[in-house]
Motif scaffolding. Structure first.
Motif, PDB file in Angstrom:
ATOM      1  N   SER A 117       0.831  -1.213   0.000  1.00 19.64           N
ATOM      2  CA  SER A 117       0.000   0.000   0.000  1.00 19.64           C
ATOM      3  C   SER A 117       0.859   1.255   0.000  1.00 19.64           C
ATOM      4  CB  SER A 117      -0.930   0.024   1.206  1.00 19.64           C
ATOM      5  OG  SER A 117      -1.895  -0.993   1.093  1.00 19.64           O
ATOM      6  N   LYS A 118       1.877   1.268   0.853  1.00 19.10           N
ATOM      7  CA  LYS A 118       2.769   2.431   0.911  1.00 19.10           C
ATOM      8  C   LYS A 118       3.512   2.611  -0.407  1.00 19.10           C
ATOM      9  CE  LYS A 118       3.564   2.827   5.854  1.00 19.10           C
ATOM     10  NZ  LYS A 118       4.504   2.655   6.963  1.00 19.10           N
ATOM     11  N   GLY A 119       3.712   1.506  -1.141  1.00 21.82           N
ATOM     12  CA  GLY A 119       4.381   1.561  -2.430  1.00 21.82           C
ATOM     13  C   GLY A 119       3.443   1.867  -3.586  1.00 21.82           C
ATOM     14  N   GLY A 120       2.161   2.118  -3.268  1.00 26.87           N
ATOM     15  CA  GLY A 120       1.207   2.518  -4.297  1.00 26.87           C
ATOM     16  C   GLY A 120       0.431   1.384  -4.944  1.00 26.87           C
ATOM     17  N   LEU A 121       0.539   0.173  -4.419  1.00 28.40           N
ATOM     18  CA  LEU A 121      -0.175  -0.968  -4.989  1.00 28.40           C
ATOM     19  C   LEU A 121      -1.533  -1.153  -4.324  1.00 28.40           C
ATOM     20  CD1 LEU A 121       2.909  -1.612  -5.572  1.00 28.40           C
ATOM     21  CD2 LEU A 121       2.194  -3.991  -5.638  1.00 28.40           C
ATOM     22  N   GLU A 122      -2.482  -1.629  -5.100  1.00 26.17           N
ATOM     23  CA  GLU A 122      -3.738  -2.127  -4.529  1.00 26.17           C
ATOM     24  C   GLU A 122      -3.401  -3.467  -3.889  1.00 26.17           C
ATOM     25  OE1 GLU A 122      -6.859  -1.061  -4.326  1.00 26.17           O
ATOM     26  OE2 GLU A 122      -6.721   0.718  -5.589  1.00 26.17           O
ATOM     27  N   VAL A 123      -4.104  -3.809  -2.823  1.00 21.79           N
ATOM     28  CA  VAL A 123      -3.842  -5.078  -2.134  1.00 21.79           C
ATOM     29  C   VAL A 123      -5.134  -5.858  -1.983  1.00 21.79           C
ATOM     30  CG1 VAL A 123      -2.995  -6.162  -0.018  1.00 21.79           C
ATOM     31  CG2 VAL A 123      -1.910  -4.066  -0.856  1.00 21.79           C
ATOM     32  N   ILE A 124      -5.055  -7.128  -2.334  1.00 23.15           N
ATOM     33  CA  ILE A 124      -6.167  -8.053  -2.128  1.00 23.15           C
ATOM     34  C   ILE A 124      -5.579  -9.256  -1.410  1.00 23.15           C
ATOM     35  CG2 ILE A 124      -7.919  -9.498  -3.243  1.00 23.15           C
ATOM     36  CD1 ILE A 124      -7.713  -7.392  -5.613  1.00 23.15           C
ATOM     37  N   MET A 125      -6.203  -9.638  -0.298  1.00 18.04           N
ATOM     38  CA  MET A 125      -5.700 -10.768   0.492  1.00 18.04           C
ATOM     39  C   MET A 125      -6.799 -11.785   0.746  1.00 18.04           C
ATOM     40  SD  MET A 125      -3.153  -9.290   3.435  1.00 18.04           S
ATOM     41  CE  MET A 125      -4.279  -8.215   4.309  1.00 18.04           C
ATOM     42  N   ASP A 126      -6.370 -13.009   0.921  1.00 18.48           N
ATOM     43  CA  ASP A 126      -7.268 -14.086   1.331  1.00 18.48           C
ATOM     44  C   ASP A 126      -8.460 -14.240   0.393  1.00 18.48           C
ATOM     45  OD1 ASP A 126      -8.127 -16.201   2.907  1.00 18.48           O
ATOM     46  OD2 ASP A 126      -9.181 -14.919   4.335  1.00 18.48           O
ATOM     47  N   ARG A 127      -8.190 -14.062  -0.903  1.00 17.80           N
ATOM     48  CA  ARG A 127      -9.210 -14.256  -1.927  1.00 17.80           C
ATOM     49  C   ARG A 127      -8.585 -15.022  -3.086  1.00 17.80           C
ATOM     50  NH1 ARG A 127     -13.290  -9.786  -1.915  1.00 17.80           N
ATOM     51  NH2 ARG A 127     -13.981  -9.851   0.235  1.00 17.80           N
ATOM     52  N   CYS A 128      -9.350 -15.871  -3.720  1.00 16.30           N
ATOM     53  CA  CYS A 128      -8.870 -16.615  -4.886  1.00 16.30           C
ATOM     54  C   CYS A 128      -9.113 -15.799  -6.140  1.00 16.30           C
ATOM     55  CB  CYS A 128      -9.550 -17.974  -4.993  1.00 16.30           C
ATOM     56  SG  CYS A 128      -9.025 -18.889  -6.459  1.00 16.30           S
ATOM     57  N   ILE A 129      -8.065 -15.515  -6.877  1.00 17.52           N
ATOM     58  CA  ILE A 129      -8.190 -14.707  -8.083  1.00 17.52           C
ATOM     59  C   ILE A 129      -9.097 -15.379  -9.124  1.00 17.52           C
ATOM     60  CG2 ILE A 129      -6.117 -15.603  -9.238  1.00 17.52           C
ATOM     61  CD1 ILE A 129      -5.564 -12.649 -10.106  1.00 17.52           C
ATOM     62  N   LYS A 130      -9.042 -16.695  -9.200  1.00 18.96           N
ATOM     63  CA  LYS A 130      -9.866 -17.435 -10.160  1.00 18.96           C
ATOM     64  C   LYS A 130     -11.353 -17.301  -9.801  1.00 18.96           C
ATOM     65  CE  LYS A 130     -10.807 -22.137 -11.776  1.00 18.96           C
ATOM     66  NZ  LYS A 130     -12.176 -22.209 -11.294  1.00 18.96           N
ATOM     67  N   VAL A 131     -11.671 -17.420  -8.537  1.00 17.41           N
ATOM     68  CA  VAL A 131     -13.059 -17.299  -8.081  1.00 17.41           C
ATOM     69  C   VAL A 131     -13.567 -15.880  -8.340  1.00 17.41           C
ATOM     70  CG1 VAL A 131     -14.572 -17.313  -6.049  1.00 17.41           C
ATOM     71  CG2 VAL A 131     -12.895 -19.149  -6.383  1.00 17.41           C
ATOM     72  N   GLU A 132     -12.764 -14.886  -7.957  1.00 18.30           N
ATOM     73  CA  GLU A 132     -13.178 -13.499  -8.164  1.00 18.30           C
ATOM     74  C   GLU A 132     -13.389 -13.219  -9.653  1.00 18.30           C
ATOM     75  OE1 GLU A 132     -13.928 -11.218  -5.675  1.00 18.30           O
ATOM     76  OE2 GLU A 132     -13.659 -12.970  -4.403  1.00 18.30           O
ATOM     77  N   ASP A 133     -12.457 -13.681 -10.496  1.00 20.44           N
ATOM     78  CA  ASP A 133     -12.579 -13.468 -11.929  1.00 20.44           C
ATOM     79  C   ASP A 133     -13.832 -14.160 -12.487  1.00 20.44           C
ATOM     80  OD1 ASP A 133     -11.113 -12.522 -14.508  1.00 20.44           O
ATOM     81  OD2 ASP A 133     -11.646 -14.615 -14.901  1.00 20.44           O
ATOM     82  N   SER A 134     -14.099 -15.364 -12.031  1.00 21.35           N
ATOM     83  CA  SER A 134     -15.272 -16.114 -12.522  1.00 21.35           C
ATOM     84  C   SER A 134     -16.586 -15.422 -12.140  1.00 21.35           C
ATOM     85  CB  SER A 134     -15.270 -17.530 -11.949  1.00 21.35           C
ATOM     86  OG  SER A 134     -14.167 -18.243 -12.426  1.00 21.35           O
ATOM     87  N   ILE A 135     -16.628 -14.860 -10.958  1.00 20.93           N
ATOM     88  CA  ILE A 135     -17.840 -14.175 -10.478  1.00 20.93           C
ATOM     89  C   ILE A 135     -18.013 -12.829 -11.167  1.00 20.93           C
ATOM     90  CG2 ILE A 135     -18.896 -13.021  -8.477  1.00 20.93           C
ATOM     91  CD1 ILE A 135     -17.595 -15.271  -6.750  1.00 20.93           C
ATOM     92  N   LEU A 136     -16.910 -12.063 -11.226  1.00 22.20           N
ATOM     93  CA  LEU A 136     -17.002 -10.679 -11.687  1.00 22.20           C
ATOM     94  C   LEU A 136     -16.913 -10.528 -13.205  1.00 22.20           C
ATOM     95  CD1 LEU A 136     -14.740  -9.159  -8.913  1.00 22.20           C
ATOM     96  CD2 LEU A 136     -17.233  -9.030  -9.059  1.00 22.20           C
ATOM     97  N   LEU A 137     -16.227 -11.450 -13.858  1.00 25.29           N
ATOM     98  CA  LEU A 137     -16.053 -11.367 -15.317  1.00 25.29           C
ATOM     99  C   LEU A 137     -16.365 -12.697 -15.991  1.00 25.29           C
ATOM    100  CD1 LEU A 137     -12.673  -9.388 -15.325  1.00 25.29           C
ATOM    101  CD2 LEU A 137     -14.952  -8.459 -15.790  1.00 25.29           C
ATOM    102  N   PRO A 138     -17.578 -13.185 -15.837  1.00 22.98           N
ATOM    103  CA  PRO A 138     -17.915 -14.471 -16.465  1.00 22.98           C
ATOM    104  C   PRO A 138     -17.869 -14.354 -17.989  1.00 22.98           C
ATOM    105  CG  PRO A 138     -19.885 -13.419 -15.588  1.00 22.98           C
ATOM    106  CD  PRO A 138     -18.728 -12.581 -15.169  1.00 22.98           C
ATOM    107  N   LYS A 139     -17.343 -15.384 -18.627  1.00 22.15           N
ATOM    108  CA  LYS A 139     -17.274 -15.371 -20.108  1.00 22.15           C
ATOM    109  C   LYS A 139     -18.012 -16.545 -20.670  1.00 22.15           C
ATOM    110  CE  LYS A 139     -13.092 -12.803 -21.030  1.00 22.15           C
ATOM    111  NZ  LYS A 139     -11.781 -12.798 -21.611  1.00 22.15           N
TER     112      LYS A 139
END
Length: 139
Positions: A117-139
């Protein structure tokens, strides 16, 4: 500063603006979660860059020993390492100019989140990127 997850809308926006994901701790064993998640993300169109000093190639991509060895820009640093190993990864993510530090499901490090965060990055923790992508960007 206590960590708070970005909103679902923000995570969706971040994923929509991502093309290259460096995966720290990506295993070359197809039965490992890191491999399965990365393969699924690759099939969705993301370029997966393995960061694993013990392999030459994973999922058809050259492996790098560290984030600093990757010779091009990375959007997300996706981490499949135990929580205690995350602060140095966060430092490297900041140094290479990544946009997001993503700690996979079950991984939580307030120290890494603060560094990123101090370095300017967004932070996401304790979440599966595949699950989030499947829910938020279904194709």
């Amino acid at each position: 500063m206590a960590y708070e997850h970005p909103s679902r809308e923000k995570i969706k926006e971040l994923l929509q603006n991502t093309s290259v994901i460096a995966v720290v701790g990506l295993s070359d064993k197809p039965d490992r979660t890191s491999y399965m998640v990365s393969e699924a993300m690759q099939q969705k169109g993301y370029r997966i860059i393995p960061v694993n000093p013990n392999a030459q190639e994973i999922l058809g991509e050259t492996c790098y020993s560290s984030l600093a060895d990757i010779p091009f820009k990375v959007d997300i640093v996706n981490v499949f390492r135990r929580s205690e190993h995350c602060p140095p990864v966060a430092e490297e993510a900041v140094q290479i100019g990544a946009k997001i530090l993503w700690l996979q499901l079950g991984i939580h490090s307030e120290e890494a989140a603060e560094i990123a965060s101090k370095g300017g990055l967004e932070v996401i923790m304790d979440r599966c990127i595949k699950v989030e992508d499947s829910i938020l960007l279904p194709k």
